[in-house]
Design a protein around this motif. Sequence first.
Motif, PDB file in Angstrom:
ATOM      1  N   GLY A 376      35.272  27.176  60.833  1.00  0.00           N
ATOM      2  CA  GLY A 376      35.253  28.672  60.730  1.00  0.00           C
ATOM      3  C   GLY A 376      36.634  29.201  59.877  1.00  0.00           C
ATOM      4  O   GLY A 376      37.041  30.471  59.838  1.00  0.00           O
ATOM      5  N   LEU A 377      37.017  28.344  59.029  1.00  0.00           N
ATOM      6  CA  LEU A 377      38.142  28.744  58.029  1.00  0.00           C
ATOM      7  C   LEU A 377      37.770  29.654  57.076  1.00  0.00           C
ATOM      8  O   LEU A 377      38.735  30.793  56.879  1.00  0.00           O
ATOM      9  CB  LEU A 377      38.525  27.300  57.382  1.00  0.00           C
ATOM     10  N   PRO A 378      36.814  29.545  56.186  1.00  0.00           N
ATOM     11  CA  PRO A 378      36.659  30.659  55.341  1.00  0.00           C
ATOM     12  C   PRO A 378      36.512  32.160  55.846  1.00  0.00           C
ATOM     13  O   PRO A 378      36.827  33.042  55.424  1.00  0.00           O
ATOM     14  CB  PRO A 378      35.246  30.283  54.664  1.00  0.00           C
ATOM     15  N   ALA A 379      35.858  32.157  57.231  1.00  0.00           N
ATOM     16  CA  ALA A 379      35.605  33.406  57.694  1.00  0.00           C
ATOM     17  C   ALA A 379      36.775  33.850  58.480  1.00  0.00           C
ATOM     18  O   ALA A 379      37.243  35.218  58.207  1.00  0.00           O
ATOM     19  CB  ALA A 379      34.619  33.396  58.933  1.00  0.00           C
ATOM     20  N   MET A 380      37.862  32.947  58.645  1.00  0.00           N
ATOM     21  CA  MET A 380      39.087  33.465  59.400  1.00  0.00           C
ATOM     22  C   MET A 380      40.112  33.923  58.070  1.00  0.00           C
ATOM     23  O   MET A 380      40.680  34.995  58.166  1.00  0.00           O
ATOM     24  CB  MET A 380      39.875  32.247  59.792  1.00  0.00           C
ATOM     25  N   VAL A 381      39.903  33.195  56.921  1.00  0.00           N
ATOM     26  CA  VAL A 381      40.663  33.779  55.859  1.00  0.00           C
ATOM     27  C   VAL A 381      40.267  34.997  55.442  1.00  0.00           C
ATOM     28  O   VAL A 381      40.985  35.908  55.160  1.00  0.00           O
ATOM     29  CB  VAL A 381      40.753  32.548  54.571  1.00  0.00           C
ATOM     30  N   LYS A 382      38.955  35.347  55.438  1.00  0.00           N
ATOM     31  CA  LYS A 382      38.307  36.343  54.979  1.00  0.00           C
ATOM     32  C   LYS A 382      38.905  37.709  55.813  1.00  0.00           C
ATOM     33  O   LYS A 382      39.051  38.955  55.286  1.00  0.00           O
ATOM     34  CB  LYS A 382      36.701  36.402  54.712  1.00  0.00           C
ATOM     35  N   SER A 383      39.033  37.360  56.984  1.00  0.00           N
ATOM     36  CA  SER A 383      39.361  38.517  58.083  1.00  0.00           C
ATOM     37  C   SER A 383      40.903  38.802  57.792  1.00  0.00           C
ATOM     38  O   SER A 383      41.219  39.926  58.406  1.00  0.00           O
ATOM     39  CB  SER A 383      39.230  37.977  59.493  1.00  0.00           C
ATOM     40  N   GLY A 384      41.611  38.016  57.283  1.00  0.00           N
ATOM     41  CA  GLY A 384      43.058  38.258  57.080  1.00  0.00           C
ATOM     42  C   GLY A 384      43.924  37.973  58.299  1.00  0.00           C
ATOM     43  O   GLY A 384      45.104  38.293  58.404  1.00  0.00           O
ATOM     44  N   LYS A 385      43.346  37.435  59.410  1.00  0.00           N
ATOM     45  CA  LYS A 385      43.918  37.220  60.818  1.00  0.00           C
ATOM     46  C   LYS A 385      43.885  35.809  61.146  1.00  0.00           C
ATOM     47  O   LYS A 385      42.871  35.332  60.833  1.00  0.00           O
ATOM     48  CB  LYS A 385      43.396  38.130  61.780  1.00  0.00           C
ATOM     49  N   THR A 386      44.927  35.268  61.411  1.00  0.00           N
ATOM     50  CA  THR A 386      45.125  33.850  61.688  1.00  0.00           C
ATOM     51  C   THR A 386      44.648  33.818  63.376  1.00  0.00           C
ATOM     52  O   THR A 386      45.114  34.253  64.224  1.00  0.00           O
ATOM     53  CB  THR A 386      46.442  33.281  61.717  1.00  0.00           C
ATOM     54  N   ASP A 387      43.506  32.970  63.328  1.00  0.00           N
ATOM     55  CA  ASP A 387      42.960  32.361  64.591  1.00  0.00           C
ATOM     56  C   ASP A 387      43.389  31.231  65.115  1.00  0.00           C
ATOM     57  O   ASP A 387      42.807  30.121  64.305  1.00  0.00           O
ATOM     58  CB  ASP A 387      41.444  32.556  64.614  1.00  0.00           C
ATOM     59  N   PRO A 388      44.233  31.140  66.166  1.00  0.00           N
ATOM     60  CA  PRO A 388      44.655  29.511  66.593  1.00  0.00           C
ATOM     61  C   PRO A 388      43.455  28.563  67.267  1.00  0.00           C
ATOM     62  O   PRO A 388      43.736  27.521  66.593  1.00  0.00           O
ATOM     63  CB  PRO A 388      45.647  30.206  67.875  1.00  0.00           C
ATOM     64  N   ALA A 389      42.297  29.188  67.339  1.00  0.00           N
ATOM     65  CA  ALA A 389      41.179  28.439  67.843  1.00  0.00           C
ATOM     66  C   ALA A 389      40.711  27.734  66.391  1.00  0.00           C
ATOM     67  O   ALA A 389      40.433  26.534  66.408  1.00  0.00           O
ATOM     68  CB  ALA A 389      40.208  29.086  68.658  1.00  0.00           C
ATOM     69  N   VAL A 390      40.731  28.512  65.501  1.00  0.00           N
ATOM     70  CA  VAL A 390      40.060  28.030  63.947  1.00  0.00           C
ATOM     71  C   VAL A 390      41.135  27.052  63.578  1.00  0.00           C
ATOM     72  O   VAL A 390      40.879  26.208  62.963  1.00  0.00           O
ATOM     73  CB  VAL A 390      39.882  29.089  63.146  1.00  0.00           C
ATOM     74  N   VAL A 391      42.407  27.576  63.495  1.00  0.00           N
ATOM     75  CA  VAL A 391      43.351  26.803  62.937  1.00  0.00           C
ATOM     76  C   VAL A 391      43.480  25.235  63.756  1.00  0.00           C
ATOM     77  O   VAL A 391      43.365  24.189  63.289  1.00  0.00           O
ATOM     78  CB  VAL A 391      44.915  27.289  63.416  1.00  0.00           C
ATOM     79  N   ALA A 392      43.173  25.076  65.050  1.00  0.00           N
ATOM     80  CA  ALA A 392      43.158  24.051  66.031  1.00  0.00           C
ATOM     81  C   ALA A 392      42.047  23.177  65.245  1.00  0.00           C
ATOM     82  O   ALA A 392      42.235  22.019  65.134  1.00  0.00           O
ATOM     83  CB  ALA A 392      43.091  24.186  67.441  1.00  0.00           C
ATOM     84  N   ARG A 393      40.896  23.778  65.115  1.00  0.00           N
ATOM     85  CA  ARG A 393      39.681  22.912  64.657  1.00  0.00           C
ATOM     86  C   ARG A 393      40.077  22.439  63.264  1.00  0.00           C
ATOM     87  O   ARG A 393      39.633  21.107  63.121  1.00  0.00           O
ATOM     88  CB  ARG A 393      38.441  23.830  64.622  1.00  0.00           C
ATOM     89  N   VAL A 394      40.553  23.032  62.582  1.00  0.00           N
ATOM     90  CA  VAL A 394      41.067  22.557  60.974  1.00  0.00           C
ATOM     91  C   VAL A 394      42.090  21.545  61.070  1.00  0.00           C
ATOM     92  O   VAL A 394      41.780  20.523  60.550  1.00  0.00           O
ATOM     93  CB  VAL A 394      41.160  23.531  60.176  1.00  0.00           C
ATOM     94  N   VAL A 395      42.802  21.655  61.882  1.00  0.00           N
ATOM     95  CA  VAL A 395      44.105  20.637  61.908  1.00  0.00           C
ATOM     96  C   VAL A 395      43.399  19.236  62.474  1.00  0.00           C
ATOM     97  O   VAL A 395      43.806  18.189  62.009  1.00  0.00           O
ATOM     98  CB  VAL A 395      45.279  21.115  62.620  1.00  0.00           C
ATOM     99  N   ASP A 396      42.438  19.628  63.363  1.00  0.00           N
ATOM    100  CA  ASP A 396      41.816  18.305  63.977  1.00  0.00           C
ATOM    101  C   ASP A 396      41.093  17.521  63.084  1.00  0.00           C
ATOM    102  O   ASP A 396      41.108  16.191  62.981  1.00  0.00           O
ATOM    103  CB  ASP A 396      40.991  18.635  65.134  1.00  0.00           C
ATOM    104  N   LEU A 397      40.291  18.272  62.090  1.00  0.00           N
ATOM    105  CA  LEU A 397      39.603  17.457  61.082  1.00  0.00           C
ATOM    106  C   LEU A 397      40.619  16.696  59.999  1.00  0.00           C
ATOM    107  O   LEU A 397      40.352  15.682  59.614  1.00  0.00           O
ATOM    108  CB  LEU A 397      38.724  18.704  60.170  1.00  0.00           C
ATOM    109  N   ILE A 398      41.760  17.302  59.676  1.00  0.00           N
ATOM    110  CA  ILE A 398      42.893  16.880  58.894  1.00  0.00           C
ATOM    111  C   ILE A 398      43.544  15.750  59.589  1.00  0.00           C
ATOM    112  O   ILE A 398      43.565  14.673  59.180  1.00  0.00           O
ATOM    113  CB  ILE A 398      43.907  17.893  58.606  1.00  0.00           C
ATOM    114  N   VAL A 399      43.689  15.549  60.725  1.00  0.00           N
ATOM    115  CA  VAL A 399      44.622  14.650  61.650  1.00  0.00           C
ATOM    116  C   VAL A 399      43.828  13.426  62.112  1.00  0.00           C
ATOM    117  O   VAL A 399      44.155  12.338  61.966  1.00  0.00           O
ATOM    118  CB  VAL A 399      45.459  15.294  62.568  1.00  0.00           C
ATOM    119  N   ASN A 400      42.673  13.881  62.469  1.00  0.00           N
ATOM    120  CA  ASN A 400      41.884  13.111  63.459  1.00  0.00           C
ATOM    121  C   ASN A 400      40.330  12.519  62.595  1.00  0.00           C
ATOM    122  O   ASN A 400      39.776  11.613  63.021  1.00  0.00           O
ATOM    123  CB  ASN A 400      41.432  13.623  64.678  1.00  0.00           C
TER     124      ASN A 400
END
Length: 523
Positions: A376-400
């Motif tokens: 959900g990262l591109p959609a979050m960035v397009k919305s202009g609002k930071t979504d903690p659930a999207v951030v958590a999913r992306v960080v999980d991809l980065i870290v795990n």
Amino acid sequence: MVGMMVQISRRTVLLAGAACAAAGLAPRVGHAQASTRPSLPIPPELRADAAGTIKLDARTGTMRFLDGRETATYGINGPYLGPALRLRRGETVNVQVTNNVPENITIHWHGLIIPGSADGGPHQVIAPGKWWQTKLSIDQPAATLWFHPHYYPSTAREVIMGLAGLLIVEDEEAGRLPLPSRWGIDDIPLIIQDRRFTPDGQFFERMNVMAVANGYVGDVALVNGASYPEARTARGWIRLRILNGSNARSYRLGASDNRSLYAIASDGGLLASPVELKELLIHPGERFEVMVDARNGGAFDLVTLPVAEPVMRLPPFDGPLPLVTFRPDGAEGGGQLPSSLAVLPSLPQQLPPVSRELVMNMFRDMQGMMMLEHAGLPAMVKSGKTDPAVVARVVDLIVNGPALPEAEQLSTNGVNGKPFSLGRIDFSAARNQDLRWRISEGTDMMLHPVHIHGCQFRIISSDGKPPTPERAGWKDVAPISSGGVSEILVRFPHVATADDPYMAHCHILEHEDSGMMAQFTVS
């Protein structure tokens, strides 16, 4: 938790300052935190000794970056980062590098115009417990350069651990200008890096799909190894020597009170005249020297704003983030901003034909893009609002996300359709001839700041247009993005043999370590 509280406080303070500025009030940035803030570390200057020798020792160490936890580090002549080497045009110095870290390293002199045998590329390996000695003959204009490892395929990891430092070339022409020159007082080095930490306080690093596609994504900003430090400087004009020492992150820099930044130098030295900017975009590996008018004595922050790459807009980089506070409350400095700086040779009216095409390739970028899209990262960035659930999913991809086997890692990216190979010379270039090279990325849309060894070049065009004024001087990094193309005029004064070739590569270090590099000879 302490680190997160600091980050929230930093953003709150900055936004309050921005609101004051919008209302016509004098901003008061960071004053409430003054008693608890670290001072900006200033790397010590190091010149050749009486015998003309500089000794560098790569060693292990520990640092406390955020909340008192000990982080294992590497450094040069210290626990993290290194000294600022001072070299002068016309001198020759012997440099001895000893490796006291538990892995192979090299030390590359990024931006120095020297033969391949002295360049410190991937072939000049220093094993643990061994040392390497080389001779550096300096013949180029005054500039802010740097040094860092170039061991293949672990440059990214070794820079994360702390192996890097500034290399400053001086000359008579620059010395005659009234530029601020008191080190750490009105001439301030800023090595900007981002880092991510594991729960036990160690540097996070993992070469997984996210890393080889996007590069390193940190969530803590460090300046000279400190988190949101403050610098007490002279009152007056101050000179900032800015190195983007991050593995992959670009920065959009500005002043918290919107005062102007005057770019006076790029990678390879002084510009023809100052360039007034409100924002300065600086990519990995690039350097700019910037002057700021602090004659009113008012404190201000150097701030980074969100950049274009979606994965680089995760918190705390999703809004204005202050990096360092300047308090120009010292004695009046004598530096001035000259109206003209250096005489740059004009680009020839009749350019040579394109003699070399370098295409940056990503063989698995669609996989990385689809993973981020699914999160959900591109959609979050397009919305202009930071979504903690999207951030958590992306960080999980980065870290795990699982680390790639080395053979898979090394075949993920490439140049001209082929991943890098230490045993293959990709092309040769003529010595002492003006050459026109075309650097592109085909259908790839990602950022690639492309660095070429053994030279300083001029950017002829970027996406068919003249370079922006701050990039119109001497450069050793040519950024391309969004399917972009950069044409450069380059000359190689020195020889690079098949045993000691030069490199051309993306300076997103995870791209370099996964195959986006070519090697070439000059004869």
